[in-house]
Motif scaffolding. Structure first.
Motif, mmCIF file in Angstrom:
data_model
loop_
_atom_site.group_PDB
_atom_site.id
_atom_site.type_symbol
_atom_site.label_atom_id
_atom_site.label_comp_id
_atom_site.label_asym_id
_atom_site.label_seq_id
_atom_site.Cartn_x
_atom_site.Cartn_y
_atom_site.Cartn_z
ATOM 1 N N SER A 82 7.748 -3.255 6.738
ATOM 2 C CA SER A 82 6.354 -2.841 6.600
ATOM 3 C C SER A 82 5.836 -3.052 5.186
ATOM 4 C CB SER A 82 6.224 -1.358 6.979
ATOM 5 O OG SER A 82 4.928 -0.885 6.713
ATOM 6 N N ASP A 83 4.512 -3.305 5.061
ATOM 7 C CA ASP A 83 3.885 -3.403 3.744
ATOM 8 C C ASP A 83 3.143 -2.116 3.396
ATOM 9 O OD1 ASP A 83 1.727 -3.562 5.425
ATOM 10 O OD2 ASP A 83 1.008 -5.495 4.681
ATOM 11 N N VAL A 84 3.421 -1.042 4.147
ATOM 12 C CA VAL A 84 2.827 0.268 3.888
ATOM 13 C C VAL A 84 3.934 1.252 3.534
ATOM 14 C CG1 VAL A 84 1.522 2.197 4.857
ATOM 15 C CG2 VAL A 84 0.896 -0.155 5.436
ATOM 16 N N ASP A 108 -0.644 4.475 1.824
ATOM 17 C CA ASP A 108 -1.289 4.255 3.123
ATOM 18 C C ASP A 108 -2.763 4.668 3.106
ATOM 19 O OD1 ASP A 108 -1.555 3.467 5.725
ATOM 20 O OD2 ASP A 108 -0.614 5.247 6.593
ATOM 21 N N ASN A 109 -3.468 4.265 2.013
ATOM 22 C CA ASN A 109 -4.901 4.587 1.931
ATOM 23 C C ASN A 109 -5.769 3.345 2.073
ATOM 24 O OD1 ASN A 109 -4.522 3.268 -0.474
ATOM 25 N ND2 ASN A 109 -5.296 4.926 -1.783
ATOM 26 N N ALA A 165 -4.079 -1.880 -1.700
ATOM 27 C CA ALA A 165 -2.809 -2.391 -2.205
ATOM 28 C C ALA A 165 -2.569 -1.884 -3.618
ATOM 29 C CB ALA A 165 -2.809 -3.910 -2.179
ATOM 30 N N ASP A 176 0.876 -1.177 0.000
ATOM 31 C CA ASP A 176 0.000 0.000 0.000
ATOM 32 C C ASP A 176 0.913 1.226 0.000
ATOM 33 O OD1 ASP A 176 -1.778 2.039 0.410
ATOM 34 O OD2 ASP A 176 -2.568 1.284 2.311
#
Length: 558
Positions: A374-376, A322-323, A326, A319
């Motif tokens: 992190s995945d953001v 960060d909304n 993905a 993402d």
């Protein structure tokens, strides 16, 4: 008598005599020892050492120093009985006795490359030693004579992704019995002799580099290699069992490749190979790269491994803004595991899903843990985290150094840049990391590419190239604390210096590629291992060089 290898400037010390052979001249340990037979005080011995001599006007020369002893006494007056066997591309001066029992000659290379030389004293001692120096276009004055890694590491296949354990006991390479240059030729246009990036359209593309394997796929060099995609005549099947694809159905040129580890021997060579790989139905195409190795803190048996891998069944996405949505798949991520070394290591199974063309699925044997980036946003798993290097100050991995690409949203993204992920906790693998993209003078603007980092605590080694210069190994000294603030401070990074460089002359035998620096300490000496590419020939249609990727090392000067 001496019985060890001096790694770097010196080559294997070969000991022989009337009744004792400690180290064979082929570099293999002998079964005989001082417990088997008595040692006579007049036993002859010969030691050979190579030292690089800077030459500002051309390629560096190599001083060959030979010590001849009868027991512990110098053997004098034998300069005329010493002989050299040299390959084309290298000449030598006459031997001269520079001290009692110590003789020297100077080798002058006319090109870069890997060379085999044999030093013999056949009249009185009947001894000889074969050595493999590597001549590069440029070597920094802090480093000695580069050498080819001896043992079972180098083959006609390609050896890449080299890594050394900090104590030098284990060496690792990524291996495929494939033509390295076939990966480049595949993407050449068909008009230029390539495959245009598609092996089957508009018609089946054939080429020796695409169709044939090269290099061993069995013991002693490469035991347990996966051969589900190799025919008995040594040709590629161009299939995939784990993806349910039959022979000659792959549009891509996908080669089987795995990691091998090697154990350092008494004579300094690396042997006892063992495979490190995923088992994907014997395909060898679900492959990691960029192995990093540390002794496991608090354990004398296990090692801590990290590698970069894009799991075929990994659906994790990033993402970017960060909304909550993905934006893109995560691509290559860092995984880690603990393991003893020496025996085959199965990283986990990827099994056929029973639906042709769909990704294979991991089972419960998958033993890797993804490092908790992190995945953001773009400071975590976004893009690729390639060639990871673990750095540990005490009991915990305090930072992970990577080359990052494609971690910006949208077309174009960013080019190859070096980053460090600072561990904000006292545990590993942690779930709290701070990414720092290294500033200039380490990372330079496009088209400069900085990849393959190796951090020692005070020095950062890496590979740099651009659109006019071949890849070379560089080093920048670092004078700050190991914090995200200091790592991002330009003033704390010294202007990088070139450490190792290849030749721009694409001639057969020349070394035209170099990279993958990795440093260990062996017998108290700092030793850098690296990968280099030797021109083996040329493709008539495309003009591409057939490059044989090999493993070398060089010792830091005292």
């Amino acid at each position: 008598m001496r019985g060890k290898e001096i790694v770097g400037n010196a080559a294997v010390w070969c000991l022989s005599g009337a009744v004792l052979l400690v180290t064979g001249c082929d570099g293999a340990p002998s079964k005989k020892s001082s417990d088997d037979l008595p040692i006579r005080i007049d036993d002859p011995s010969m030691s050979v050492q190579l030292n690089r001599q800077d030459d500002v006007d051309g390629l560096d020369k190599i001083a060959v120093t030979v010590e001849l002893l009868r027991g512990s006494q110098p053997a004098t007056g034998l300069e005329n009985s010493l002989a050299l066997t040299l390959p084309a591309g290298m000449t030598a001066s006459d031997f001269a006795e520079i001290e009692d029992g110590i003789y020297q000659t100077l080798l002058t290379p006319s090109r870069t490359g890997e060379f085999e030389i044999t030093v013999s004293e056949n009249i009185t001692f009947g001894l000889s030693e074969t050595l493999h120096p590597v001549v590069l276009a440029d070597v920094h004055e802090d480093w000695g004579q580069p050498m080819m890694v001896e043992g079972l590491v180098n083959t006609d296949g390609y050896e890449d992704g080299i890594a050394i354990s900090p104590d030098g006991e284990y060496l690792f390479v990524q291996y495929s019995p494939a033509y390295f240059s076939g990966l480049i030729l595949f993407n050449f246009s068909r008009e230029d002799g390539g495959c245009g990036g598609d092996r089957l359209s508009p018609e089946r593309c054939t080429h020796p580099w695409i169709d044939n394997t090269i290099g061993p796929v069995s013991a002693p060099e490469r035991p347990d290699f996966y051969n589900a995609r190799i025919n008995s005549d040594g040709t590629w099947r161009h299939n995939s069992v784990s993806w349910g694809m039959g022979d000659d159905t792959l549009t891509l040129f996908s080669v089987s490749n795995v990691f091998y580890g090697f154990k350092r021997q008494f004579d300094g060579s690396y042997r006892e190979p063992f495979i490190i790989a995923f088992d994907d139905e014997g395909d060898g195409i679900s492959s990691p790269f960029g192995l990093s190795v540390l002794p496991d803190y608090g354990s004398s048996d296990n090692y801590l491994l990290a590698l970069s891998f894009n799991a075929p069944d990994d659906t994790e996405s990033v993402d970017f803004d960060d909304n909550g949505t993905a934006d893109a798949e995560s691509l290559l991520d860092i995984y880690t595991l603990q393991s003893a070394l020496g025996d085959p290591i199965n990283l986990g199974n990827f099994n056929y899903s029973d639906t042709p063309g769909t990704p294979p699925q991991r089972d419960s044997s998958f033993g890797l843990t993804k490092v908790g980036f992190s995945d953001v946003g773009i400071e975590g798993i976004a893009g690729t985290q390639g060639n990871p290097h673990l750095f540990r100050e005490s009991s915990t991995v305090s930072s992970i150094w990577t080359d990052d690409e494609y971690d910006a949203k949208g077309p174009g993204s960013d080019h190859g840049e070096l980053s460090v992920y600072v561990n904000l906790t006292d545990s590993y693998p942690s779930f709290s990391w701070q990414k720092v993209v290294l500033p200039a003078p380490v990372n330079l603007a496009d088209p400069s590419q900085e990849i393959q980092p190796f951090f020692t605590g005070t020095e950062l080694y890496f590979t740099r190239s651009n659109d006019t210069e071949l890849p070379a190994v560089w080093m920048s000294k670092y004078s700050g604390a190991h914090t995200q603030t200091d790592f991002g401070n330009t003033a704390l990074w010294a202007t990088p210096v070139k450490v190792l460089a290849a030749s721009s002359d694409q001639e057969i035998g020349n070394i035209i590629a170099i990279g993958e620096p990795t440093v260990g300490t062996i017998d108290g000496d700092e030793v850098m291992f690296f990968v280099y590419g030797v021109v083996r020939g040329f493709d008539e249609t495309s003009g591409l060089a057939d490059i044989n990727m090999q493993a070398g090392y060089v010792r830091r000067n005292d």
